[in-house]
Design a protein around this motif. Structure first.
Motif, PDB file in Angstrom:
ATOM      1  N   GLY A  42     -26.675 -12.049  16.945  1.00  3.67           N
ATOM      2  CA  GLY A  42     -27.755 -11.091  17.210  1.00  3.67           C
ATOM      3  C   GLY A  42     -27.995 -10.919  18.696  1.00  3.67           C
ATOM      4  O   GLY A  42     -28.140  -9.796  19.208  1.00  3.67           O
ATOM      5  N   LEU A  43     -28.013 -12.040  19.409  1.00  2.94           N
ATOM      6  CA  LEU A  43     -28.204 -11.978  20.858  1.00  2.94           C
ATOM      7  C   LEU A  43     -27.078 -11.177  21.510  1.00  2.94           C
ATOM      8  O   LEU A  43     -27.315 -10.302  22.360  1.00  2.94           O
ATOM      9  N   LEU A  44     -25.849 -11.468  21.130  1.00  2.00           N
ATOM     10  CA  LEU A  44     -24.708 -10.790  21.761  1.00  2.00           C
ATOM     11  C   LEU A  44     -24.708  -9.300  21.451  1.00  2.00           C
ATOM     12  O   LEU A  44     -24.360  -8.482  22.315  1.00  2.00           O
ATOM     13  N   ASP A  45     -25.097  -8.933  20.234  1.00  2.00           N
ATOM     14  CA  ASP A  45     -25.144  -7.501  19.902  1.00  2.00           C
ATOM     15  C   ASP A  45     -26.160  -6.770  20.782  1.00  2.00           C
ATOM     16  O   ASP A  45     -25.912  -5.639  21.219  1.00  2.00           O
ATOM     17  N   VAL A  46     -27.287  -7.416  21.063  1.00  2.00           N
ATOM     18  CA  VAL A  46     -28.264  -6.788  21.970  1.00  2.00           C
ATOM     19  C   VAL A  46     -27.724  -6.771  23.398  1.00  2.00           C
ATOM     20  O   VAL A  46     -27.822  -5.757  24.107  1.00  2.00           O
ATOM     21  N   MET A  47     -27.107  -7.871  23.816  1.00  2.00           N
ATOM     22  CA  MET A  47     -26.575  -7.920  25.192  1.00  2.00           C
ATOM     23  C   MET A  47     -25.511  -6.855  25.430  1.00  2.00           C
ATOM     24  O   MET A  47     -25.366  -6.348  26.545  1.00  2.00           O
ATOM     25  N   LYS A  48     -24.761  -6.509  24.379  1.00  2.00           N
ATOM     26  CA  LYS A  48     -23.740  -5.452  24.548  1.00  2.00           C
ATOM     27  C   LYS A  48     -24.396  -4.128  24.946  1.00  2.00           C
ATOM     28  O   LYS A  48     -23.817  -3.352  25.716  1.00  2.00           O
ATOM     29  N   LEU A  49     -25.595  -3.871  24.421  1.00  2.00           N
ATOM     30  CA  LEU A  49     -26.291  -2.631  24.784  1.00  2.00           C
ATOM     31  C   LEU A  49     -26.570  -2.593  26.283  1.00  2.00           C
ATOM     32  O   LEU A  49     -26.388  -1.568  26.939  1.00  2.00           O
ATOM     33  N   TYR A  50     -27.015  -3.738  26.815  1.00  2.00           N
ATOM     34  CA  TYR A  50     -27.293  -3.817  28.260  1.00  2.00           C
ATOM     35  C   TYR A  50     -25.988  -3.846  29.063  1.00  2.00           C
ATOM     36  O   TYR A  50     -25.881  -3.234  30.123  1.00  2.00           O
ATOM     37  N   GLY A  51     -25.034  -4.587  28.542  1.00  2.00           N
ATOM     38  CA  GLY A  51     -23.778  -4.753  29.261  1.00  2.00           C
ATOM     39  C   GLY A  51     -23.055  -3.435  29.497  1.00  2.00           C
ATOM     40  O   GLY A  51     -22.422  -3.240  30.535  1.00  2.00           O
ATOM     41  N   ARG A  52     -23.155  -2.536  28.525  1.00  2.00           N
ATOM     42  CA  ARG A  52     -22.495  -1.227  28.698  1.00  2.00           C
ATOM     43  C   ARG A  52     -23.115  -0.472  29.867  1.00  2.00           C
ATOM     44  O   ARG A  52     -22.429   0.243  30.594  1.00  2.00           O
ATOM     45  N   GLN A  53     -24.409  -0.613  30.058  1.00  2.00           N
ATOM     46  CA  GLN A  53     -25.078   0.063  31.184  1.00  2.00           C
ATOM     47  C   GLN A  53     -24.742  -0.608  32.512  1.00  2.00           C
ATOM     48  O   GLN A  53     -24.589   0.059  33.528  1.00  2.00           O
ATOM     49  N   ASP A  54     -24.663  -1.932  32.494  1.00  2.00           N
ATOM     50  CA  ASP A  54     -24.574  -2.689  33.749  1.00  2.00           C
ATOM     51  C   ASP A  54     -23.148  -3.050  34.141  1.00  2.00           C
ATOM     52  O   ASP A  54     -22.940  -3.706  35.177  1.00  2.00           O
ATOM     53  N   GLY A  55     -22.171  -2.667  33.331  1.00  2.00           N
ATOM     54  CA  GLY A  55     -20.786  -3.013  33.663  1.00  2.00           C
ATOM     55  C   GLY A  55     -20.497  -4.488  33.455  1.00  2.00           C
ATOM     56  O   GLY A  55     -19.737  -5.099  34.212  1.00  2.00           O
ATOM     57  N   ILE A  56     -21.114  -5.069  32.448  1.00  2.00           N
ATOM     58  CA  ILE A  56     -20.846  -6.481  32.121  1.00  2.00           C
ATOM     59  C   ILE A  56     -20.257  -6.529  30.710  1.00  2.00           C
ATOM     60  O   ILE A  56     -20.895  -6.115  29.741  1.00  2.00           O
ATOM     61  N   ARG A  57     -19.027  -6.991  30.642  1.00  2.00           N
ATOM     62  CA  ARG A  57     -18.297  -6.983  29.379  1.00  2.00           C
ATOM     63  C   ARG A  57     -18.725  -8.187  28.546  1.00  2.00           C
ATOM     64  O   ARG A  57     -18.689  -9.322  29.033  1.00  2.00           O
ATOM     65  N   ILE A  58     -19.098  -7.934  27.297  1.00  2.00           N
ATOM     66  CA  ILE A  58     -19.567  -9.010  26.410  1.00  2.00           C
ATOM     67  C   ILE A  58     -18.592  -9.113  25.238  1.00  2.00           C
ATOM     68  O   ILE A  58     -18.393  -8.146  24.501  1.00  2.00           O
ATOM     69  N   LEU A  59     -18.009 -10.286  25.065  1.00  2.00           N
ATOM     70  CA  LEU A  59     -17.058 -10.510  23.958  1.00  2.00           C
ATOM     71  C   LEU A  59     -17.549 -11.650  23.074  1.00  2.00           C
ATOM     72  O   LEU A  59     -17.785 -12.767  23.550  1.00  2.00           O
ATOM     73  N   GLU A  60     -17.703 -11.350  21.782  1.00  2.00           N
ATOM     74  CA  GLU A  60     -18.008 -12.398  20.807  1.00  2.00           C
ATOM     75  C   GLU A  60     -16.708 -12.827  20.135  1.00  2.00           C
ATOM     76  O   GLU A  60     -15.979 -11.987  19.602  1.00  2.00           O
ATOM     77  N   VAL A  61     -16.437 -14.129  20.151  1.00  2.00           N
ATOM     78  CA  VAL A  61     -15.213 -14.666  19.554  1.00  2.00           C
ATOM     79  C   VAL A  61     -15.608 -15.454  18.309  1.00  2.00           C
ATOM     80  O   VAL A  61     -16.355 -16.429  18.399  1.00  2.00           O
ATOM     81  N   ARG A  62     -15.103 -15.037  17.158  1.00  2.00           N
ATOM     82  CA  ARG A  62     -15.449 -15.683  15.888  1.00  2.00           C
ATOM     83  C   ARG A  62     -14.225 -16.384  15.314  1.00  2.00           C
ATOM     84  O   ARG A  62     -13.428 -15.759  14.615  1.00  2.00           O
ATOM     85  N   PRO A  63     -14.069 -17.683  15.592  1.00  2.00           N
ATOM     86  CA  PRO A  63     -12.948 -18.392  14.983  1.00  2.00           C
ATOM     87  C   PRO A  63     -13.307 -18.894  13.587  1.00  2.00           C
ATOM     88  O   PRO A  63     -14.452 -19.210  13.292  1.00  2.00           O
ATOM     89  N   GLY A  64     -12.274 -19.008  12.764  1.00  2.00           N
ATOM     90  CA  GLY A  64     -12.374 -19.803  11.550  1.00  2.00           C
ATOM     91  C   GLY A  64     -11.935 -21.229  11.862  1.00  2.00           C
ATOM     92  O   GLY A  64     -11.951 -21.664  13.022  1.00  2.00           O
TER      93      GLY A  64
END
Ligand SMILES: NC(=O)c1ccc[n+]([C@@H]2O[C@H](COP(=O)([O-])OP(=O)(O)OC[C@H]3O[C@@H](n4cnc5c(N)ncnc54)[C@H](OP(=O)(O)O)[C@@H]3O)[C@@H](O)[C@H]2O)c1
Length: 258
Positions: A184-206
């Motif tokens: 949830g946090l990362l999904d919100v941060m992506k909204l800001y990151g797109r504006q600020d030029g900060i790339r946000i990657l969520e990595v979901r391993p099994g």
């Protein structure tokens, strides 16, 4: 980090003492030594590393290994649950900037729902939710204050959540709760990151065989991924075109979940 030039990026890795974080540090060091770990990305001579985890001896051993190979590498030992800002502060103090944060530190206590104690809940929430929020907020603020590079990019943040960030598992009530919260946090941060030029990657391993699992029967281990399997695409993603943002990766064992 642009593909054509690689100007000594500064990369902070949490959880670098063991498991996935350690494999990320090793893969980054391979690039710093001039070898692309996977053969798919460029080498990055001069990359500077700040390695963080709780156990000083893990970090000191890794630092000695990497420095012996000529990699510029500093360490910061401490408990994120106690001092969540410490790794970013140490990185800024040592290198004056932070181009990427790769947040691998995380915990889990796996037992039945009715067996989870208030202490299990507190332990999990403090590291996986509270410390993650504060660490990412501090890193993001530092990146936002930096002059943008090629493509307008100011920084990159990668967080290892889990397939348990969008899928329930038994014995994982506190863990799943914390991983859903990270997502949830990362999904919100992506909204800001797109504006600020900060790339946000969520990595979901099994299932990935690391010290987090303790001893496992060999017939289970062969079905699991290795820490290197997760680290390789994470490190490759740092060097994607600055025009593009890879926002989510799920990695599962070839033959499915355990
Ligand atoms: N392994 C898997 O199957 C799997 C699957 C999906 C997601 N994940 C996630 O991937 C991440 C890394 O897991 P892993 O399997 O590599 O675990 P690991 O082998 O247990 O390593 C975890 C690392 O994080 C550090 N760490 C943990 N809590 C910390 C804290 N409060 N403050 C500072 N450092 C802390 C540990 O330091 P110390 O050892 O010094 O305490 C260690 O270096 C976790 O978020 C985990 O939930 C793992």
């Amino acid at each position: 980090m642009p593909e054509k030039e690689t100007p000594s990026p500064v990369i902070l890795v949490t959880g670098a003492g063991k498991g996935i974080g350690r494999a990320v540090a090793e893969a980054l060091a391979a690039r710093a030594r001039g070898r692309a770990a996977s053969g798919t990305g460029p080498a990055a001579p001069g990359v500077k590393l700040l390695l963080a985890a709780r156990t000083q001896s893990d970090l000191a051993a890794l630092q000695a290994e990497l420095q012996g190979d000529g990699v510029d590498c500093a360490i910061a030992a401490g408990d994120l649950a106690e001092r969540p800002l410490q790794p970013v502060e140490a990185c800024l103090e040592r290198f004056g900037r932070i181009d990427a944060l790769i947040h691998c530190a995380g915990v889990g206590r796996f037992k039945d729902f009715l067996e989870q104690t208030p202490e299990d809940l507190e332990f999990t929430v403090r590291t996986n939710i509270t410390a993650t929020f504060l660490l990412l907020q501090r890193a993001y603020a530092a990146m936002k204050a930096q002059t943008p590079g090629e493509g307008g990019m100011r920084g990159q943040i990668q967080v290892v959540t889990s397939i348990a960030a969008d899928q329930p598992f038994p014995q994982s009530s506190t863990y799943c709760m914390s991983k859903y919260a990270q997502r949830g946090l990362l999904d919100v941060m992506k909204l800001y990151g797109r504006q600020d030029g900060i790339r946000i990657l969520e990595v979901r391993p099994g299932a990935t065989y690391t010290p987090m699992w303790g001893e496992m029967p060999p017939d289970q281990v062969v079905r699991m991924m290795t820490a290197e399997d997760i680290a390789q695409p994470m490190v490759d993603a740092l060097w994607l075109s600055p025009r593009a943002a890879l926002e989510h990766i799920t990695l599962r064992p070839l033959h499915g979940d355990l």
